[in-house]
Design a protein around this motif. Structure first.
Motif, PDB file in Angstrom:
ATOM      1  N   GLN A   1     106.273 -13.909  77.649  1.00 38.83           N
ATOM      2  CA  GLN A   1     105.956 -15.024  78.092  1.00 38.83           C
ATOM      3  C   GLN A   1     104.405 -15.189  78.296  1.00 38.83           C
ATOM      4  O   GLN A   1     104.008 -16.624  78.278  1.00 38.83           O
ATOM      5  N   GLU A   2     103.723 -14.227  78.520  1.00 37.04           N
ATOM      6  CA  GLU A   2     102.183 -14.528  79.087  1.00 37.04           C
ATOM      7  C   GLU A   2     101.285 -14.458  77.791  1.00 37.04           C
ATOM      8  O   GLU A   2     100.289 -15.299  77.902  1.00 37.04           O
ATOM      9  N   SER A   3     101.700 -13.956  76.675  1.00 33.23           N
ATOM     10  CA  SER A   3     100.823 -13.923  75.573  1.00 33.23           C
ATOM     11  C   SER A   3     101.237 -15.079  74.260  1.00 33.23           C
ATOM     12  O   SER A   3     100.495 -15.395  73.385  1.00 33.23           O
TER      13      SER A   3
ATOM     14  N   GLY B   1      99.231 -16.972  86.078  1.00 37.30           N
ATOM     15  CA  GLY B   1     100.394 -16.572  85.285  1.00 37.30           C
ATOM     16  C   GLY B   1     101.413 -17.549  84.701  1.00 37.30           C
ATOM     17  O   GLY B   1     101.172 -18.801  85.567  1.00 37.30           O
ATOM     18  N   GLU B   2     102.121 -17.189  83.686  1.00 42.61           N
ATOM     19  CA  GLU B   2     103.219 -18.312  83.432  1.00 42.61           C
ATOM     20  C   GLU B   2     103.932 -18.627  84.322  1.00 42.61           C
ATOM     21  O   GLU B   2     105.032 -19.780  84.059  1.00 42.61           O
TER      22      GLU B   2
ATOM     23  N   TYR C   1     107.797  -9.763  79.431  1.00 38.14           N
ATOM     24  CA  TYR C   1     106.856 -10.123  80.114  1.00 38.14           C
ATOM     25  C   TYR C   1     105.479 -10.632  79.134  1.00 38.14           C
ATOM     26  O   TYR C   1     104.911 -11.486  79.099  1.00 38.14           O
TER      27      TYR C   1
ATOM     28  N   TRP D   1     108.156 -10.056  88.053  1.00 36.52           N
ATOM     29  CA  TRP D   1     106.934 -10.341  87.139  1.00 36.52           C
ATOM     30  C   TRP D   1     107.307 -11.414  85.992  1.00 36.52           C
ATOM     31  O   TRP D   1     106.435 -12.017  85.404  1.00 36.52           O
ATOM     32  N   THR D   2     108.671 -11.606  85.835  1.00 30.73           N
ATOM     33  CA  THR D   2     109.171 -12.489  84.450  1.00 30.73           C
ATOM     34  C   THR D   2     109.590 -13.661  84.875  1.00 30.73           C
ATOM     35  O   THR D   2     110.101 -14.731  84.133  1.00 30.73           O
TER      36      THR D   2
ATOM     37  N   HIS E   1     101.637 -13.499  90.508  1.00 28.43           N
ATOM     38  CA  HIS E   1     102.188 -14.832  90.333  1.00 28.43           C
ATOM     39  C   HIS E   1     101.908 -15.780  91.390  1.00 28.43           C
ATOM     40  O   HIS E   1     102.150 -16.993  91.359  1.00 28.43           O
TER      41      HIS E   1
ATOM     42  N   THR F   1      94.510 -11.548  83.237  1.00 29.10           N
ATOM     43  CA  THR F   1      96.060 -11.212  82.626  1.00 29.10           C
ATOM     44  C   THR F   1      95.992  -9.978  81.991  1.00 29.10           C
ATOM     45  O   THR F   1      96.923  -9.126  82.083  1.00 29.10           O
TER      46      THR F   1
ATOM     47  N   PHE G   1      95.850 -10.047  75.545  1.00 32.41           N
ATOM     48  CA  PHE G   1      95.448 -10.806  76.619  1.00 32.41           C
ATOM     49  C   PHE G   1      93.969 -10.810  76.356  1.00 32.41           C
ATOM     50  O   PHE G   1      93.107  -9.621  76.330  1.00 32.41           O
TER      51      PHE G   1
ATOM     52  N   SER H   1      96.561  -7.509  84.722  1.00 33.53           N
ATOM     53  CA  SER H   1      98.082  -7.572  85.261  1.00 33.53           C
ATOM     54  C   SER H   1      98.890  -6.767  84.139  1.00 33.53           C
ATOM     55  O   SER H   1      99.874  -5.980  84.563  1.00 33.53           O
TER      56      SER H   1
END
Length: 280
Positions: free
Chosen positions: A265-267, A166-167, A262, A214-215, A162, A122, A117, A125
């Motif tokens: 999704q985010e990275s 975030g995604e 998580y 979170w997801t 979120h 991010t 990240f 988080s």
């Protein structure tokens, strides 16, 4: 990682940055040890008679055997354990290896997040989520407990994160909380009605609700499947090694699954790796 990426990673500025992250991770791991050790006792789980006023701040850090308060140089994450050669300076009792290992694992997680990240929001988080999941996993592994004092704040933090970015949208995060809780709640009551047994605790419901926050709700089925597979593998390995099964804490399985999804999704790193394997 190609040669140019490796050179960039080893540049002086990056080395200083990741060194700072490593130190932050060790300090967070030191506090994690306090939470993992004291929180179950604060909730009257395995509470010794001489720890009636125990909380996360009082008494100050001390040897669990002789109760002698620790000086500053005896309480430096990881380094103090190495300097003391794993033994208390006063009573010479062995300091459990799990303390420096927990600090090292936390620092390694933080270092990994700093690679994946690149924005402050991010990264912070990811630090927060990984710290909570590690703490919950360690407590559940030792005390078979997922405290509300950790799972409930994790739910609110997921919704808060979120609501800012975030995604995952806030809408999906909110419904992820609901779907996550109801998923294991339904399994629990189905198991209890059919077999008249409790298959899991309410802490598992709240942890999956937090991971749903979170997801997102779309990830909840994958969370359950991955966690179940991890639990099955752990049970089989344990049966082969110890020749018995017994009660298996589900919190670490959920935490591993939630952390993986998580980060994916985010990275997008793990998804990219998966697609690369498909092309081989």
């Amino acid at each position: 990682m190609d040669y140019s990426s490796l050179v960039d990673f080893l540049s002086p500025s990056n080395v200083i940055y990741h060194s700072i992250v490593l130190v932050i991770g060790l300090v967070a791991g030191s506090f994690l040890n306090v939470v993992v050790y004291r929180l179950p006792m604060m909730l009257n789980k395995h509470q010794p008679e001489d720890e009636e006023q125990l909380n996360l701040c009082f008494p100050a850090s001390h040897c669990t055997e002789c109760k002698h308060p620790l000086r500053f140089w005896q309480n430096i994450p990881l380094l103090s354990w190495l300097l003391l050669q794993g033994r208390c300076h006063y009573c010479h009792e062995q300091i459990p290896l799990r303390y420096p290992l927990n600090e090292l694992v936390c620092a390694s997680l933080f270092l990994g997040m700093s690679v994946l990240f690149d924005t402050p929001f991010t990264l912070l988080s990811a630090f927060t989520l990984m710290w909570f999941l590690l703490a919950l996993s360690l407590i559940d592994s030792s005390a078979y407990l997922l405290p509300d004092r950790l799972t409930l704040p994790l739910i609110w933090l997921g919704l808060l994160v979120h609501s800012v970015g975030g995604e995952v949208t806030l809408h999906d995060s909110l419904y992820g909380t609901v779907v996550g809780y109801l998923a294991l709640w339904s399994i629990y009551w189905g198991f209890k009605i059919l077999l008249n047994k409790e298959g899991m605790g309410y802490g598992d419901f709240k942890l999956l609700a937090a991971l749903g926050a979170w997801t997102g709700w779309q990830s909840v089925p994958y969370l359950c499947i991955i966690a179940a597979v991890i639990g099955l593998i752990f049970t089989m390995v344990r049966a082969l090694i110890k020749k018995k099964t017994g009660e298996i804490p589900f919190g670490p399985c959920l935490s591993l699954a939630g952390g993986y999804i998580y980060i994916s999704q985010e990275s997008h790193v793990f998804w990219l790796m998966l697609f690369s394997l498909k092309d081989i």
